[in-house]
Design a protein around this motif. Structure first.
Motif, PDB file in Angstrom:
ATOM      1  N   ALA A   1      -1.180  -2.471   2.195  1.00 60.61           N
ATOM      2  CA  ALA A   1      -1.014  -2.612   3.643  1.00 60.61           C
ATOM      3  C   ALA A   1      -0.477  -1.292   4.169  1.00 60.61           C
ATOM      4  O   ALA A   1       0.364  -0.653   3.528  1.00 60.61           O
ATOM      5  N   LEU A   2      -0.958  -0.887   5.325  1.00 61.48           N
ATOM      6  CA  LEU A   2      -0.506   0.352   5.945  1.00 61.48           C
ATOM      7  C   LEU A   2       0.351   0.006   7.150  1.00 61.48           C
ATOM      8  O   LEU A   2      -0.030  -0.844   7.963  1.00 61.48           O
ATOM      9  N   TYR A   3       1.515   0.669   7.254  1.00 63.63           N
ATOM     10  CA  TYR A   3       2.407   0.422   8.390  1.00 63.63           C
ATOM     11  C   TYR A   3       2.653   1.720   9.137  1.00 63.63           C
ATOM     12  O   TYR A   3       2.961   2.753   8.537  1.00 63.63           O
ATOM     13  N   ALA A   4       2.489   1.655  10.463  1.00 65.22           N
ATOM     14  CA  ALA A   4       2.745   2.807  11.324  1.00 65.22           C
ATOM     15  C   ALA A   4       3.573   2.337  12.516  1.00 65.22           C
ATOM     16  O   ALA A   4       3.411   1.211  12.995  1.00 65.22           O
TER      17      ALA A   4
ATOM     18  N   ALA B   1      -5.719  -3.757   2.852  1.00 65.66           N
ATOM     19  CA  ALA B   1      -5.691  -5.184   3.166  1.00 65.66           C
ATOM     20  C   ALA B   1      -5.364  -5.430   4.634  1.00 65.66           C
ATOM     21  O   ALA B   1      -5.650  -6.504   5.157  1.00 65.66           O
ATOM     22  N   GLY B   2      -4.754  -4.460   5.284  1.00 61.38           N
ATOM     23  CA  GLY B   2      -4.406  -4.623   6.690  1.00 61.38           C
ATOM     24  C   GLY B   2      -3.639  -3.428   7.197  1.00 61.38           C
ATOM     25  O   GLY B   2      -3.037  -2.682   6.415  1.00 61.38           O
ATOM     26  N   GLU B   3      -3.689  -3.248   8.501  1.00 61.12           N
ATOM     27  CA  GLU B   3      -2.916  -2.201   9.166  1.00 61.12           C
ATOM     28  C   GLU B   3      -1.980  -2.870  10.159  1.00 61.12           C
ATOM     29  O   GLU B   3      -2.412  -3.727  10.939  1.00 61.12           O
ATOM     30  N   TYR B   4      -0.737  -2.493  10.120  1.00 62.39           N
ATOM     31  CA  TYR B   4       0.305  -3.067  10.953  1.00 62.39           C
ATOM     32  C   TYR B   4       0.874  -1.927  11.784  1.00 62.39           C
ATOM     33  O   TYR B   4       1.417  -0.975  11.233  1.00 62.39           O
ATOM     34  N   ILE B   5       0.731  -2.026  13.102  1.00 63.73           N
ATOM     35  CA  ILE B   5       1.068  -0.904  13.974  1.00 63.73           C
ATOM     36  C   ILE B   5       1.986  -1.370  15.093  1.00 63.73           C
ATOM     37  O   ILE B   5       1.592  -2.208  15.922  1.00 63.73           O
TER      38      ILE B   5
ATOM     39  N   ASP C   1      -0.668  -5.771  -2.702  1.00 57.70           N
ATOM     40  CA  ASP C   1       0.157  -5.332  -3.834  1.00 57.70           C
ATOM     41  C   ASP C   1       1.214  -4.303  -3.448  1.00 57.70           C
ATOM     42  O   ASP C   1       2.191  -4.127  -4.163  1.00 57.70           O
ATOM     43  N   ALA C   2       0.968  -3.592  -2.346  1.00 58.76           N
ATOM     44  CA  ALA C   2       1.877  -2.513  -1.954  1.00 58.76           C
ATOM     45  C   ALA C   2       1.818  -2.289  -0.450  1.00 58.76           C
ATOM     46  O   ALA C   2       0.868  -2.707   0.215  1.00 58.76           O
ATOM     47  N   ILE C   3       2.837  -1.614   0.042  1.00 57.98           N
ATOM     48  CA  ILE C   3       2.912  -1.183   1.437  1.00 57.98           C
ATOM     49  C   ILE C   3       3.087   0.323   1.432  1.00 57.98           C
ATOM     50  O   ILE C   3       3.877   0.864   0.650  1.00 57.98           O
TER      51      ILE C   3
END
Length: 142
Positions: A21-24, A53-57, A84-86
């Motif tokens: 997952a990507l967080y910005a 798996a997803g982007e969280y912005i 599995d990871a961020i």
């Protein structure tokens, strides 16, 4: 392993990351663009062969605010093991304070979700951190 705030035993972080997952977060749109963070994160995930798996912005969310809607959704999905990871661009994008950051990392460890901060060269997916990169000579020869 750190003691968890949860009553359950921490789940070991998987050695093999398949989905991430990507967080910005940006606190203002005045000169800040989350796409700059996300572009680097996407490229990194692609080079490693990971599925995003997803982007969280979180847009226009100051670090001083008590609640970050997308961060809260990210942590709920981490608890459900939807990835599995961020990965985030820098540590200061993830935590409101040092205490908040430490508690967040503790929660992720308890969920068995690895964490990476790209620009800070922090990789908590292995006990030893990121792979060793030979020194450029700035601090002497390797």
């Amino acid at each position: 392993m750190m003691a968890s705030r949860h009553n359950s035993t921490p789940v070991p972080v998987s050695q093999k990351i398949r989905s991430i997952a990507l967080y910005a977060r940006v606190s203002t749109l005045n000169g800040q663009n989350p796409e700059l963070q996300l572009a680097e994160l996407r490229e990194y995930a692609t080079r490693r062969g990971w599925t995003v798996a997803g982007e969280y912005i979180d847009l226009c969310v100051s670090g001083a605010k008590e609640s970050w809607p997308e961060f809260n959704r990210l942590m709920a999905d981490a608890h459900r093991r939807r990835f599995d990871a961020i990965a985030c661009w820098k540590l200061d994008r993830l935590g409101r304070s040092l205490k908040h950051l430490v508690l967040t990392l503790e929660d992720l460890q308890a969920y068995g979700v690895a964490f990476l901060a790209l620009r800070d060269n922090l990789d908590l997916s292995t006990p030893s951190g990121p792979p060793h990169v030979p020194c450029c000579g700035r601090y002497g020869r390797v």
